[in-house]
Scaffold this motif. Structure first.
Motif, PDB file in Angstrom:
ATOM      1  N   UNK A 218      -2.554   5.075   4.823  1.00 36.78           N
ATOM      2  CA  UNK A 218      -2.790   5.823   3.582  1.00 36.78           C
ATOM      3  C   UNK A 218      -4.271   5.672   3.219  1.00 36.78           C
ATOM      4  N   UNK A 219      -4.511   6.929   2.741  1.00 30.94           N
ATOM      5  CA  UNK A 219      -5.951   7.178   2.376  1.00 30.94           C
ATOM      6  C   UNK A 219      -5.780   7.890   0.801  1.00 30.94           C
ATOM      7  N   UNK A 220      -6.546   7.080   0.082  1.00 29.21           N
ATOM      8  CA  UNK A 220      -6.623   7.688  -1.578  1.00 29.21           C
ATOM      9  C   UNK A 220      -5.159   7.820  -1.939  1.00 29.21           C
ATOM     10  N   UNK A 221      -4.488   6.856  -1.566  1.00 24.61           N
ATOM     11  CA  UNK A 221      -2.933   6.846  -1.995  1.00 24.61           C
ATOM     12  C   UNK A 221      -1.896   7.841  -1.253  1.00 24.61           C
ATOM     13  N   UNK A 222      -2.629   8.771  -0.347  1.00 25.40           N
ATOM     14  CA  UNK A 222      -1.832   9.685   0.203  1.00 25.40           C
ATOM     15  C   UNK A 222      -1.482   9.230   1.621  1.00 25.40           C
ATOM     16  N   UNK A 223      -0.223   9.407   2.016  1.00 28.31           N
ATOM     17  CA  UNK A 223       0.272   9.015   3.479  1.00 28.31           C
ATOM     18  C   UNK A 223      -0.474  10.036   4.553  1.00 28.31           C
ATOM     19  N   UNK A 224      -0.998   9.263   5.259  1.00 27.95           N
ATOM     20  CA  UNK A 224      -1.886  10.121   6.500  1.00 27.95           C
ATOM     21  C   UNK A 224      -1.200   9.916   7.836  1.00 27.95           C
TER      22      UNK A 224
ATOM     23  N   UNK B  84      11.002   5.219   5.332  1.00 28.43           N
ATOM     24  CA  UNK B  84      10.988   3.885   4.827  1.00 28.43           C
ATOM     25  C   UNK B  84       9.734   3.266   4.974  1.00 28.43           C
ATOM     26  N   UNK B  85       8.591   3.443   5.827  1.00 31.60           N
ATOM     27  CA  UNK B  85       7.452   2.642   5.992  1.00 31.60           C
ATOM     28  C   UNK B  85       6.487   3.631   4.713  1.00 31.60           C
ATOM     29  N   UNK B  86       6.802   4.899   4.552  1.00 28.55           N
ATOM     30  CA  UNK B  86       6.095   5.521   3.718  1.00 28.55           C
ATOM     31  C   UNK B  86       6.138   5.193   2.391  1.00 28.55           C
ATOM     32  N   UNK B  87       7.445   5.228   2.035  1.00 24.30           N
ATOM     33  CA  UNK B  87       8.021   4.455   0.587  1.00 24.30           C
ATOM     34  C   UNK B  87       7.704   3.180   0.312  1.00 24.30           C
ATOM     35  N   UNK B  88       7.813   2.253   1.100  1.00 21.29           N
ATOM     36  CA  UNK B  88       7.708   0.740   0.914  1.00 21.29           C
ATOM     37  C   UNK B  88       6.428   0.384   1.138  1.00 21.29           C
ATOM     38  N   UNK B  89       5.617   1.497   1.805  1.00 21.03           N
ATOM     39  CA  UNK B  89       4.230   1.108   2.137  1.00 21.03           C
ATOM     40  C   UNK B  89       3.978  -0.292   2.986  1.00 21.03           C
ATOM     41  N   UNK B  90       4.804  -0.616   3.800  1.00 22.98           N
ATOM     42  CA  UNK B  90       4.552  -1.831   4.757  1.00 22.98           C
ATOM     43  C   UNK B  90       5.255  -1.611   6.029  1.00 22.98           C
ATOM     44  N   UNK B  91       5.037  -2.430   7.155  1.00 25.57           N
ATOM     45  CA  UNK B  91       5.424  -2.275   8.283  1.00 25.57           C
ATOM     46  C   UNK B  91       7.047  -2.053   8.302  1.00 25.57           C
ATOM     47  N   UNK B  92       7.570  -1.284   9.122  1.00 29.52           N
ATOM     48  CA  UNK B  92       8.931  -1.428   9.335  1.00 29.52           C
ATOM     49  C   UNK B  92       9.369  -1.417  10.764  1.00 29.52           C
ATOM     50  N   UNK B  93      10.407  -2.425  10.978  1.00 30.21           N
ATOM     51  CA  UNK B  93      10.860  -2.492  12.203  1.00 30.21           C
ATOM     52  C   UNK B  93      12.094  -1.419  12.713  1.00 30.21           C
ATOM     53  N   UNK B  94      12.152  -1.112  13.827  1.00 33.51           N
ATOM     54  CA  UNK B  94      13.589  -0.246  14.285  1.00 33.51           C
ATOM     55  C   UNK B  94      14.278  -0.878  15.103  1.00 33.51           C
ATOM     56  N   UNK B  95      15.500  -0.578  15.150  1.00 32.53           N
ATOM     57  CA  UNK B  95      16.440  -1.092  15.892  1.00 32.53           C
ATOM     58  C   UNK B  95      16.297  -1.106  17.377  1.00 32.53           C
ATOM     59  N   UNK B  96      16.849  -1.923  18.217  1.00 28.86           N
ATOM     60  CA  UNK B  96      16.694  -1.884  19.593  1.00 28.86           C
ATOM     61  C   UNK B  96      17.341  -0.511  20.329  1.00 28.86           C
TER      62      UNK B  96
ATOM     63  N   UNK C   1      -5.044   0.217   8.582  1.00 31.68           N
ATOM     64  CA  UNK C   1      -6.041   0.372   7.333  1.00 31.68           C
ATOM     65  C   UNK C   1      -7.299   0.886   7.743  1.00 31.68           C
ATOM     66  N   UNK C   2      -7.908   0.185   8.698  1.00 33.00           N
ATOM     67  CA  UNK C   2      -9.245   0.525   9.170  1.00 33.00           C
ATOM     68  C   UNK C   2      -9.514   2.000   9.762  1.00 33.00           C
ATOM     69  N   UNK C   3      -8.441   2.531  10.468  1.00 32.42           N
ATOM     70  CA  UNK C   3      -8.584   3.847  11.024  1.00 32.42           C
ATOM     71  C   UNK C   3      -8.948   4.964   9.729  1.00 32.42           C
ATOM     72  N   UNK C   4      -8.070   4.521   8.627  1.00 30.38           N
ATOM     73  CA  UNK C   4      -8.442   5.614   7.399  1.00 30.38           C
ATOM     74  C   UNK C   4      -9.608   5.612   7.036  1.00 30.38           C
ATOM     75  N   UNK C   5     -10.500   4.581   7.183  1.00 28.91           N
ATOM     76  CA  UNK C   5     -12.031   4.331   6.688  1.00 28.91           C
ATOM     77  C   UNK C   5     -12.912   4.609   7.721  1.00 28.91           C
ATOM     78  N   UNK C   6     -12.505   4.570   9.140  1.00 29.35           N
ATOM     79  CA  UNK C   6     -13.259   4.457  10.219  1.00 29.35           C
ATOM     80  C   UNK C   6     -14.046   6.146  10.526  1.00 29.35           C
ATOM     81  N   UNK C   7     -15.248   6.225  10.634  1.00 26.02           N
ATOM     82  CA  UNK C   7     -15.652   7.354  11.248  1.00 26.02           C
ATOM     83  C   UNK C   7     -15.455   8.032  12.455  1.00 26.02           C
ATOM     84  N   UNK C   8     -15.563   7.161  13.557  1.00 31.68           N
ATOM     85  CA  UNK C   8     -14.983   7.427  14.767  1.00 31.68           C
ATOM     86  C   UNK C   8     -13.849   6.832  15.194  1.00 31.68           C
ATOM     87  N   UNK C   9     -12.633   7.578  14.699  1.00 30.91           N
ATOM     88  CA  UNK C   9     -11.359   6.838  14.672  1.00 30.91           C
ATOM     89  C   UNK C   9     -10.734   6.535  16.069  1.00 30.91           C
TER      90      UNK C   9
END
Length: 670
Positions: free
Chosen positions: A183-189, A155-167, A85-93
């Motif tokens: 997400x930045x301004x509601x758009x998936x980045x 799944x992560x884009x639609x659910x808007x939360x962290x998604x775990x993968x299988x091993x 979340x902070x990366x989408x707002x930071x200047x020096x990402x």
């Protein structure tokens, strides 16, 4: 009927019945037989109990281990999502990713790599190397793994939360990934991918003592072993317990197997001691038989005298209480017990010797007891308040006299207690009424929350109104450029977000949830605070100067950034207002930041007229204000915030004239 002998005043008494003693010995023999039977049953059940105890311990340890794994994964995932979340707002990402990733990798050894993907799943940056084999990026390319990665990203884009993968398996070990959407301004980045190793996860979470007792395995849904940890290899195991491992889920199982326990020296010792104790009890019972018989005869001889004394005690209406020279109660008659509501068994022995004293009478009680010990207690007695067991109070008149035994030895004191609560009824009712009024006045303080909201929102709302008015004036005049309007709107948005954060903090306070403390650079907090209030300072012709007396970079503090910022703004605003009558050229507000040992000190120095000493003592009192329009809550709230951060807030005189508001915060290990 059997008879026994007893002695009284040196004379032999005969024909004493022993009916009760016969029953006593019969019961004693039955008890010994029962003891032996129970010992046999105990030995038969001991082995089974050991197995049950081992399994119970195993289950408890497995639940603890599973919870530790959950805490580790969920805690790290929350931090990675916050970084996303902070990366989408930071200047020096990239700099922010490098800094925060190093901290996460250091504190979570199971986290092997952080990869930043754009919306097309292309790698933008990674820490540390980007060469770790990952899901969908193996060489040669694996379409199945790539397809699996695409589904997780979707799944992560639609659910808007962290998604775990299988091993999945790399060249040497198994690992899994967590995709945190950005997400930045509601758009998936894109996504911030955290890569975890199962082996490193077990090495970090499973302590040494756990590995010496158990074999720990992580299995997939087909029973294949993904990772394991154990200090001992190739030993016979007895019982095991499995529990689903979620997260990451996907049928993963945490299996813990206990090693076969060798002979328990403690339990063997207990068995030996029980057998020895049983033998000692049997011998002791035989030796003590005649002694117990003589004791029972003596008790029978005393019953008549006890009945006479009890009848006399029950006829008294005055409470009688005896205590020894150590202050422990040795006797209390029924009248005294009825007065205070405790039974004699509860009182004798001194376990609650002070439970019937009124809390506000403690000093008087101690003074009176010292006077009794010294022999200077008033002969007319002392009037004091007692507290019954149910908490109700009553007034009593107490007399104390020395207690002398038959040998003339001073063994303690006898007190006579008279209930005088009837004549104190009017005073007691008045006291209760006063307590109700005090309780009602305390309820008034519930208005603190609404006062806090009004006080803290005043500045950002005023700034929002000011920026809005400025934009409208520019638009109506027609003489403007888009950059001016854009800059004002950006500042307006910042103030609106700040007001929202304030409301959220107040809401969290109403819900009794503690503020969130996170590492922050105190110098940046001060600079941001100055930027927010600088326009107000310019209108008052006040120049704000920041002095940094630090060796090197300022240390990171574990603090709530918004709350510390609010404290600084409040103190700076007070300093600006204090210089209204100061000459324009001397209106300097100096912010000094320095480090003293393990403390960071912030000093806000103004050149106003100063604060009298009498007023300084009341500054932090709720609802006390030196301003006609003030609510008296600002400094009280500031002190509460600083004390929450284990710091200190105080004021002192400025040698150059004016006042210094000082904050001291501990530099905690992060």
């Amino acid at each position: 009927m059997k008879l026994a002998h007893a002695f009284k005043n040196g004379k032999l008494l005969k024909n004493v019945p022993l009916k009760w003693s016969n029953w006593y010995f019969i019961g004693l023999r039955l008890a010994v037989a029962s003891l032996l039977a129970l010992l046999v049953i105990l030995f038969l059940l001991l082995h089974q109990n050991e197995a049950d105890e081992q399994r119970s311990t195993l289950i408890a340890d497995v639940l603890w281990l599973e919870q530790s794994v959950n805490f580790e994964l969920e805690g790290t995932t929350e931090q990675v999502q916050q970084l996303a979340n902070d990366l989408t707002k930071a200047r020096d990402k990239h700099a922010l990713l490098e800094l925060r990733s190093q901290y996460l990798l250091k504190n979570s050894p199971s986290l092997k790599e952080l990869v930043w993907l754009d919306a097309s799943a292309e790698v933008i940056d990674s820490v540390p190397s980007g060469k770790l084999p990952r899901l969908g990026y193996n060489e040669p390319a694996d379409d199945v793994l790539a397809s699996r990665q695409a589904r997780v990203i979707e799944m992560a884009r639609k659910l808007r939360k962290p998604i775990y993968t299988d091993a999945y398996q790399t060249a040497e070990k198994f690992q899994f990934e967590v995709y945190s959407p950005m997400f930045e301004s509601g758009q998936y980045q894109g996504s911030l991918v955290s890569v975890y190793s199962f082996d490193e996860l077990l090495q970090q979470i499973v302590p040494w003592w756990f590995a010496e007792k158990y074999q720990v395995h992580i299995l997939d849904g087909d029973g294949n072993q993904l990772a394991s940890k154990s200090k001992i290899e190739n030993l016979i195991t007895t019982i095991s317990y499995s529990i689903p491992l979620d997260p990451p889920g996907y049928g993963l199982v945490l299996q813990v197997t206990a090693y076969r326990s060798e002979g328990n020296l403690v339990q063997s010792l207990i068995k030996t001691l029980i057998i020895a104790l049983a033998a000692i009890v049997l011998v002791s019972l035989w030796v003590m038989r005649n002694h117990i018989r003589r004791r029972l005869v003596a008790e029978q001889a005393l019953r008549s005298e006890y009945a006479f004394r009890k009848a006399m005690e029950d006829s008294l209406t005055v409470g009688m209480r005896a205590r020894n020279r150590q202050g422990l109660i040795t006797y209390a008659n029924p009248a005294f017990c009825q007065m205070i509501g405790f039974s004699a068994e509860e009182l004798i022995g001194g376990k609650i010797s002070s439970a019937y004293w009124a809390p506000d009478e403690t000093e008087r009680v101690l003074t009176f007891q010292e006077a009794v010990i010294e022999g200077t207690a008033p002969r007319e007695g002392l009037e004091m308040r007692f507290m019954r067991k149910d908490g109700s109070l009553f007034d009593a008149l107490i007399y104390e006299a020395p207690l002398i035994d038959a040998d003339g030895v001073h063994t303690g004191w006898m007190a006579s207690v008279v209930d005088i609560s009837a004549r104190k009824l009017v005073e007691e009712l008045a006291r209760q009424q006063q307590e109700k009024l005090q309780f009602t006045s305390r309820l008034v303080t519930m208005g603190e929350l609404s006062s806090t909201l009004a006080h803290e929102l005043n500045q950002p709302l005023a700034a929002i109104a000011s920026y809005n008015t400025g934009c409208l004036n520019k638009l109506q005049s027609g003489n403007f450029i888009s950059s001016e309007i854009e800059a004002a709107l950006v500042k307006l948005g910042v103030q609106a977000q700040r007001a929202g954060r304030i409301i959220r903090r107040v809401h969290d306070f109403v819900r009794k949830s503690e503020p969130k403390r996170a590492p922050c650079d105190i110098a940046e907090v001060i600079i941001d605070s100055i930027a927010l209030i600088e326009s107000s300072a310019q209108l008052s012709d006040v120049r704000i100067v920041l002095v940094r007396e630090l060796q090197g970079n300022s240390p990171l503090l574990l603090a709530d950034r918004v709350m510390i910022e609010q404290v600084l703004l409040n103190l700076m605003r007070n300093g600006i207002e204090a210089m209204r009558d100061t000459a324009t050229g001397n209106r300097y507000l100096t912010i000094v930041l320095k480090q003293l040992d393990e403390q960071i000190e912030i000093r806000v120095c103004d050149r106003g007229s100063g604060i009298p000493v009498a007023v300084q003592e009341k500054l932090f009192t709720p609802f006390f204000s030196t301003k006609s329009e003030g609510m008296g809550m600002g400094l009280n709230i500031c002190r509460s915030i600083i004390e929450f951060h284990h710091g200190r807030l105080w004021v002192e005189d400025n040698p150059g004239g004016g006042t210094i508001s000082a904050i001291s915060l501990p530099v905690e290990q992060l």
